[in-house]
Write an enzyme that holds these catalytic residues in place. Structure first.
Site, PDB file in Angstrom:
ATOM      1  N   LYS A 120      71.856  51.867  26.267  1.00 20.57           N
ATOM      2  CA  LYS A 120      71.682  52.462  24.942  1.00 20.57           C
ATOM      3  C   LYS A 120      72.711  53.580  24.762  1.00 20.57           C
ATOM      4  O   LYS A 120      73.185  54.144  25.741  1.00 20.57           O
ATOM      5  CB  LYS A 120      70.270  53.064  24.828  1.00 20.57           C
ATOM      6  CG  LYS A 120      69.151  52.060  24.713  1.00 20.57           C
ATOM      7  CD  LYS A 120      67.822  52.767  24.481  1.00 20.57           C
ATOM      8  CE  LYS A 120      66.678  51.769  24.380  1.00 20.57           C
ATOM      9  NZ  LYS A 120      66.748  50.899  23.193  1.00 20.57           N
ATOM     10  N   LYS A 135      52.708  47.531  26.933  1.00 19.85           N
ATOM     11  CA  LYS A 135      54.065  47.700  27.471  1.00 19.85           C
ATOM     12  C   LYS A 135      54.171  49.093  28.077  1.00 19.85           C
ATOM     13  O   LYS A 135      53.939  50.087  27.401  1.00 19.85           O
ATOM     14  CB  LYS A 135      55.106  47.531  26.351  1.00 19.85           C
ATOM     15  CG  LYS A 135      56.537  47.933  26.749  1.00 19.85           C
ATOM     16  CD  LYS A 135      57.535  47.738  25.623  1.00 19.85           C
ATOM     17  CE  LYS A 135      58.913  48.308  25.987  1.00 19.85           C
ATOM     18  NZ  LYS A 135      59.896  48.182  24.894  1.00 19.85           N
ATOM     19  N   ASP A 187      68.417  45.269  27.144  1.00 16.18           N
ATOM     20  CA  ASP A 187      67.640  46.260  26.393  1.00 16.18           C
ATOM     21  C   ASP A 187      66.438  45.624  25.691  1.00 16.18           C
ATOM     22  O   ASP A 187      65.568  46.326  25.179  1.00 16.18           O
ATOM     23  CB  ASP A 187      68.556  46.955  25.370  1.00 16.18           C
ATOM     24  CG  ASP A 187      67.973  48.258  24.840  1.00 16.18           C
ATOM     25  OD1 ASP A 187      66.960  48.726  25.421  1.00 16.18           O
ATOM     26  OD2 ASP A 187      68.515  48.792  23.870  1.00 16.18           O
ATOM     27  N   GLU A 237      63.841  44.478  26.961  1.00 18.89           N
ATOM     28  CA  GLU A 237      63.113  44.372  28.231  1.00 18.89           C
ATOM     29  C   GLU A 237      61.601  44.326  28.048  1.00 18.89           C
ATOM     30  O   GLU A 237      60.896  43.824  28.907  1.00 18.89           O
ATOM     31  CB  GLU A 237      63.484  45.553  29.141  1.00 18.89           C
ATOM     32  CG  GLU A 237      62.712  46.862  28.913  1.00 18.89           C
ATOM     33  CD  GLU A 237      62.921  47.475  27.536  1.00 18.89           C
ATOM     34  OE1 GLU A 237      63.948  47.168  26.906  1.00 18.89           O
ATOM     35  OE2 GLU A 237      62.049  48.244  27.088  1.00 18.89           O
ATOM     36  N   ARG A 281      59.688  42.591  26.067  1.00 22.27           N
ATOM     37  CA  ARG A 281      59.169  41.219  26.043  1.00 22.27           C
ATOM     38  C   ARG A 281      59.238  40.580  27.417  1.00 22.27           C
ATOM     39  O   ARG A 281      58.452  39.705  27.746  1.00 22.27           O
ATOM     40  CB  ARG A 281      59.941  40.413  24.984  1.00 22.27           C
ATOM     41  CG  ARG A 281      61.412  40.329  25.238  1.00 22.27           C
ATOM     42  CD  ARG A 281      62.213  39.941  24.000  1.00 22.27           C
ATOM     43  NE  ARG A 281      62.453  41.068  23.104  1.00 22.27           N
ATOM     44  CZ  ARG A 281      63.130  40.974  21.968  1.00 22.27           C
ATOM     45  NH1 ARG A 281      63.606  39.812  21.565  1.00 22.27           N
ATOM     46  NH2 ARG A 281      63.307  42.042  21.218  1.00 22.27           N
TER      47      ARG A 281
END
Ligand code: BES
Ligand code: MN
Ligand code: ZN
Length: 495
Positions: free
Chosen positions: A279, A267, A349, A351, A353
């Site tokens: 966030k 990632k 958020d 993101e 995955r």
């Protein structure tokens, strides 16, 4: 830095600092005994003074010892002899190099052959010494106007008798050095701020690897190419950002070209604002570390090339920046992944995955033997494990067992969580095949459940490194994990 193996009696070794260990009960190691005799009981005198100096991790420096060629003796506490295992050895070595760095010694000789951990061999110990030396020598100063004075260390030697083991130990020192450097490379990439370390910057790192190593090639897919491949999920993450997403492919060929590769997928969110599901601002700076999985992939690929592993490996990095903006993905948006499955994005958020699922579909074309993805995926992993364990989830128990064992071996440990079918319904969506979040509970598991929908035909393991990849607070910075775990795993594979 140069590493070497030296024979001969310790009092004759010319070095700025000679290191011997002391057990907690005050008993001297064999090498310490020799130095003690030569120095007319200087060491046993200190030990018998009543001061505790044998505790694991304690050090005591003795200047200008008489009748010894070394400028200083460093007495290193090794703790209980019976309990001296791999973790103790790691702690001992760390404390030694921290002290040596402080005094700025430019050469060090370690007389530690009589205190190998009971659960490892000489070669592990030697490799660990050079690995820790490299890691201790790292400091971040890329974006400071005053550069940190580097540790002026030129050479580290270890003693070993008989001489015939010299070659093998020197190879182990080299191996540890390569791993230590790779860890530092991953730390550096993690520590770099998001305005420097962008997806394009990560792509450049991959191209640099290909330039440096004959057996590595790299390829970078642009957003246009990803659109053509139907990577609607990955592209939904970068939609709100001015930085172009990149899918970075790094191939290492260490054996014949038709040998199926092992795959590692990282990632690479170079900054995670959360997107429209923004966030909160406290501590948001730490989301520059959201590419530590990618950093571990890049560093591992360079390391295995240096180690000349006789296997093929493909490293994939899904790099993007997650920003809010007028073009950003909105909660409730539905996207189509490269696999054809549709995803309802209930929280922008989640993101990681979303970029990983398309990378995991893409990697199938290499027909990998196993796939390991590495991601700072969930805050829940931090809550569960703190900074010590990598969270492991897998659809293949032999693969999971191999990773658990490798983690133990190199002390970059993982702990497995269940990936039971019972968790899968949490991802149900009324408007798409699958939702991108599973609600407030079991966050690390539901994130892995999401990924598992894209790896059904593969032997796949997922490492959630949200807790292990960096430290917060005064020691804020990337740790370089799980580079050593990945290198260990790949080192144990066959072509
Ligand atoms: N990068 C974060 C995970 C993270 C959070 C790592 C805190 C380290 C510290 C990830 O993209 C994220 O935001 N995950 C969400 C998922 C949630 C919305 C389902 C999380 O864990 O809160
Ligand atoms: Mn996020
Ligand atoms: Zn993230």
């Amino acid at each position: 830095m140069r590493y070497s193996v030296k024979g001969g009696s310790p009092e004759k070794i010319v070095t700025e600092c000679i290191v011997v260990s002391i057990w907690r009960n005050g008993s001297l190691s064999d090498e310490a005994k020799i130095l003690d005799i030569k120095t007319k009981k200087l060491i046993s005198g200190l030990v018998n003074s009543g001061d505790a100096i044998g505790n694991l991790g304690d050090t005591l420096l003795v200047y200008r010892p008489p009748n010894v060629s070394a400028k200083r003796i460093l007495l290193a506490g090794a703790g209980d002899r019976k309990k001296f295992n791999a973790s103790s050895a790691k702690k001992l070595i760390e404390s030694i190099f921290k002290s040596c760095r402080k005094i700025g010694a430019s050469s060090i000789h370690l007389c530690l052959s009589s205190c190998e951990p009971y659960d490892r061999d000489k070669h592990w110990f030697a490799a660990r010494i050079s690995q820790e030396a490299e890691v201790t020598g790292y400091s971040y100063d890329k974006t400071k106007s005053k550069k940190v004075k580097p540790w002026a260390i030129k050479g580290i030697s270890i003693s070993q008798e008989p001489r015939r083991q010299k070659k093998g130990l020197e190879a182990s020192l080299k191996r540890g050095q390569a791993i230590g450097r790779a860890i530092n490379q991953a730390r550096e990439l993690g520590n770099l701020p998001g305005n420097i370390c962008t997806p394009t910057y990560l792509a450049q790192q991959a191209n640099d690897l290909a330039f440096k190593h004959r057996k590595i090639s790299s390829k970078v897919l642009s957003e246009k190419q990803m659109t053509r491949l139907g990577m609607g999920s990955l592209l939904s993450v970068s939609a709100g950002s001015a930085e172009e997403a990149k899918l970075i492919v790094i191939q290492y060929q260490g054996t014949k070209s038709d040998s199926k590769p092992y795959a590692i997928v990282g990632k690479g969110i170079t900054f995670d604002t959360g997107g429209i599901s923004l966030k909160s601002s406290g501590g948001m700076d730490e989301m520059k570390f959201d590419m530590c999985g990618a950093a571990s992939v890049i560093a591992t690929m360079g390391c295995i090339a240096e180690l000349k592993l006789p296997i093929n490996v493909v490293g994939l990095v899904a790099a993007a920046e997650n920003m809010p903006g007028s073009k950003a993905t909105k909660p409730g948006d539905v996207v189509t992944t490269m696999s054809g499955k549709t995803v309802e994005i209930l929280n922008t958020d989640a993101e990681g995955r979303l970029v990983l699922c398309d990378a995991l579909t893409y990697v199938e074309r290499f027909k990998p033997r196993t796939i390991i993805d590495i991601a700072t995926l969930t805050g829940a992993a931090v809550a569960t494990f703190g900074s010590h364990a990598n969270a492991l989830l897998s659809n293949d128990q032999p693969l999971a067992n191999a990773i658990l064992n490798c983690g133990e071996q190199c002390l970059d440990r993982a702990w497995q969580l269940p990936l039971w079918d019972e968790y899968q319904p949490l991802l149900k969506s009324n408007f798409a095949d699958i939702a991108n979040i599973g609600g407030p509970r079991a966050g690390t598991i539901t994130a892995a459940c999401f990924l598992s929908r894209f790896t059904e035909k593969q032997k796949w393991a997922h490492l959630d490194i949200a807790g292990s990849a960096w430290l917060s607070g005064a020691q804020k910075g990337a740790t370089g994990r799980p580079v050593s775990l990945l290198v260990e795993y790949l080192s144990q594979q066959k072509s």
